[in-house]
Design an enzyme around this catalytic site. Structure first.
Site, PDB file in Angstrom:
ATOM      1  NE  ARG A  49       3.352  -3.538   7.930  1.00 21.56           N
ATOM      2  CZ  ARG A  49       4.372  -3.814   7.103  1.00 21.56           C
ATOM      3  NH1 ARG A  49       5.451  -4.377   7.563  1.00 21.56           N
ATOM      4  NH2 ARG A  49       4.291  -3.536   5.827  1.00 21.56           N
TER       5      ARG A  49
ATOM      6  CD  GLU B 218      11.753  -7.490  -1.523  1.00 25.82           C
ATOM      7  OE1 GLU B 218      11.267  -7.508  -0.375  1.00 25.82           O
ATOM      8  OE2 GLU B 218      11.601  -8.397  -2.343  1.00 25.82           O
TER       9      GLU B 218
ATOM     10  CE  LYS C  29       7.400  -2.977  -0.838  1.00 26.94           C
ATOM     11  NZ  LYS C  29       8.843  -2.977  -1.048  1.00 26.94           N
TER      12      LYS C  29
END
Ligand code: ATP
Ligand code: MG
Length: 556
Positions: A261, A35, A271
């Site tokens: 992850r 993204e 983020k």
């Protein structure tokens, strides 16, 4: 090892092997779907190495697709930096860069198909009401009062949504699945919402934007993705992924597989938090070498090969864990130990005067660039009567463990002569400012024959010929292994994460350093020329990593 034996092995590759063996697939197609709402971080590097690495090893293809359905948070700068980072890591995508927004027309058509099938409806509950109706995990939710609107009316309402006739938040398009599902994501999830936002790709064409869960699976199908790899938080959403694909007329059926992850000690990887560090000026931008972004590691002196090696060492599993920084540091140390040329830099200089060396003479010593790799060649280092050495490399007296320069004792200057310290000057505070010594002219490249035993080797630069440099010593940004778990990460920031040395002295060959070029500064660590702030007149070097893993010992 052959190339094939050298490949990583993990559960995803096992699935692919089985799919190819059984004929379910004849070729592998993956994608990396960031993204564009921030810079890529080292967790993304794990995903990039997985997706592009699989495509490489199976002679398949990997797409780069921007998942751009949240125009307000996205930015074209991020779109550009992400492409640069993927290329820097050594990968290339198949064909053009793709955008989910490329498929907005098709997504709209599929949404209409769901409405026509009675599987989607326009709902006028607001966000809070939707949450209430959804219900808790352990009990069924309540159907929306708009759930049974007719197909015709829903089609007309959806068209009105698209034409901008409803306000933001006034209504949404929802899937009609099951308000009693044990998977919350299946309780009539929102597929489209109204947003009067300018989009970096589609400008003002749309005022409705599709949600991630609706967009992602269809984009995968349109692109012919065979194995859609994502992180474990999307595990439940796989039900919705499959539901959408099953209920629209699309031939290709991609499958989603989840892996854990990357979490890294002393690091935040969300983020949102990285954005906060940047916007609150707690670091100097996304590529501040203390950040865990790919751009920051690059600027700090990490190489693409070291990042790929790191991804390989941590592997791919479904188990949540946190990787120690030492694993990452070992990868870059091993790379630079083999590949970085050596150079001399004095970070905390004091003068060394060789009293029996001719005044005004400058000798050009030929020094090896690498102790064991002859192919890295040699360079010229000027030697003269006045040098700089590290303040910490001289003591008036010291015990046997101190293998450096001590009054009346001998030491070797790296690549040069054996010297013996005779006296020193001090300032008013008692700090040594100048050391006086004598040198043995017959010790260049050979041991002294007069019985002197040098205690060690120290580095140096010539006082007149050396060049001034700024040196930035980086350390961890946080003082605790899991800063992400803190209520307020501000309280666990390391005040010494950046120490700047303004007046270091480096050997003159370093004026030719290129941005990001790595060196081992003898006895100090690995450094590279900063890719932003360094100029020919003002050298700036970043410490990539120390020579040994000393931090762990201090911290624990
Ligand atoms: P963050 O949670 O850090 O904001 P994100 O998941 O929202 O990241 P995306 O841009 O959506 O970021 O991620 C692109 C791809 O990278 C996704 O497939 C995602 O699963 C993967 N990814 C993101 N963070 C990690 C991580 N820490 N480890 C491995 N893969 C990751
Ligand atoms: Mg995301």
């Amino acid at each position: 090892m052959s190339e094939v034996e050298n490949r990583p092995s993990n559960f995803i590759r096992n699935i692919i092997d089985a799919d190819l063996d059984s004929g379910k697939h004849t070729a592998v197609q993956t994608r990396f779907p960031p993204e564009p709402n921030g810079y890529l971080h080292i967790g993304h590097a794990k995903s990039i190495c997985l997706n592009f690495g699989i495509a490489q090893d199976y002679q398949g293809l990997c797409n780069l697709r921007f998942d751009d359905t949240n125009p307000e948070k996205e930015d074209i700068d991020y779109v550009n930096s992400i492409q640069e980072d993927v290329k820097w890591l050594g990968f290339d995508w198949s064909g053009d860069v793709r955008y989910s927004s490329n498929y907005f027309d098709q997504l709209y058509a599929y949404a209409k198909e769901l409405i026509e099938k009675g599987l989607a409806f326009v709902c006028f509950l607001n966000a809070e009401e939707i949450r209430e109706y959804r219900g808790p995990l352990n009990a069924p939710g309540t159907n929306s009062p708009y759930r049974d609107t007719s197909v015709e009316e829903n089609l007309a309402l959806f068209e009105k949504m698209k034409n901008g006739e409803f306000k933001e938040g006034e209504c949404s398009l929802r899937a009609k699945i099951d308000m009693a599902s044990s998977f919350i994501c299946m309780r009539d999830p929102v597929l489209y919402r109204v947003k009067f936002a300018h989009h970096h790709q589609t400008a003002d064409k749309w005022c409705i934007y599709p949600m991630y869960d609706f967009t992602h699976c269809i984009s995968d199908a349109i692109e012919g993705i065979t194995h859609s790899l994502c992180t474990l938080e999307f595990q439940d959403n796989r039900r919705l992924y499959d539901w959408v694909i099953e209920n629209i007329s699309i031939e290709i059926e991609p499958h989603q597989y989840e892996f854990s992850r990357l979490n890294l000690e002393y690091t935040v990887l969300s983020k949102r938090k990285l954005n906060q560090l940047v916007s609150e000026n707690l670091v100097n931008g996304w590529d501040d070498p203390r950040m865990p972004t790919i751009a920051a590691y690059r600027r700090r002196g990490y190489t693409p090969a070291s990042m790929r090696e790191f991804a390989k060492r941590i592997g791919v599993t479904k188990m949540e864990n946190t990787v120690e920084i030492s694993v990452l540091e070992a990868c870059i140390r091993e790379d630079l130990n083999d590949n970085a040329p050596r150079a001399m830099a004095v970070l905390d200089p004091i003068k060394l005067v060789i009293e029996n060396y001719p005044q005004g003479q400058v000798e050009e010593l030929t020094v090896k660039n690498h102790p064991s790799d002859e192919e890295q060649g040699t360079r010229i280092v000027p030697f003269s009567r006045e040098l700089y050495i590290e303040a910490e490399d001289f003591r008036e007296e010291a015990n046997k463990k101190y293998k450096r320069l001590v009054l009346d004792k001998a030491v070797r200057l790296r690549g040069a002569y054996v010297i013996t310290a005779v006296r020193c000057d001090k300032d008013e505070a008692g700090n040594v400012t100048t050391v006086y010594c004598t040198y043995n002219a017959d010790t260049l490249g050979k041991n002294p024959t007069d019985g002197t035993k040098p205690k060690g080797v120290i580095h140096w630069v010539s006082a007149n010929e050396s060049v001034d440099a700024e040196i930035r010593l980086y350390d961890r940004l946080f003082t605790v292994p899991n800063p992400g778990a803190e209520e307020d990460f501000h309280t666990v920031m390391n005040p010494e994460s950046l120490v700047t040395i303004k007046n270091a002295k480096v050997e003159p060959s370093l004026v030719n350093a290129k941005p990001e070029q790595a060196f081992q500064f003898e006895r100090q660590g690995y450094f590279c020329l900063d890719n932003k702030d360094a100029t020919a007149e003002h050298l700036v070097f970043n410490r990539t990593v120390g020579l040994r893993d000393t931090w762990a010992k201090i911290a624990k």
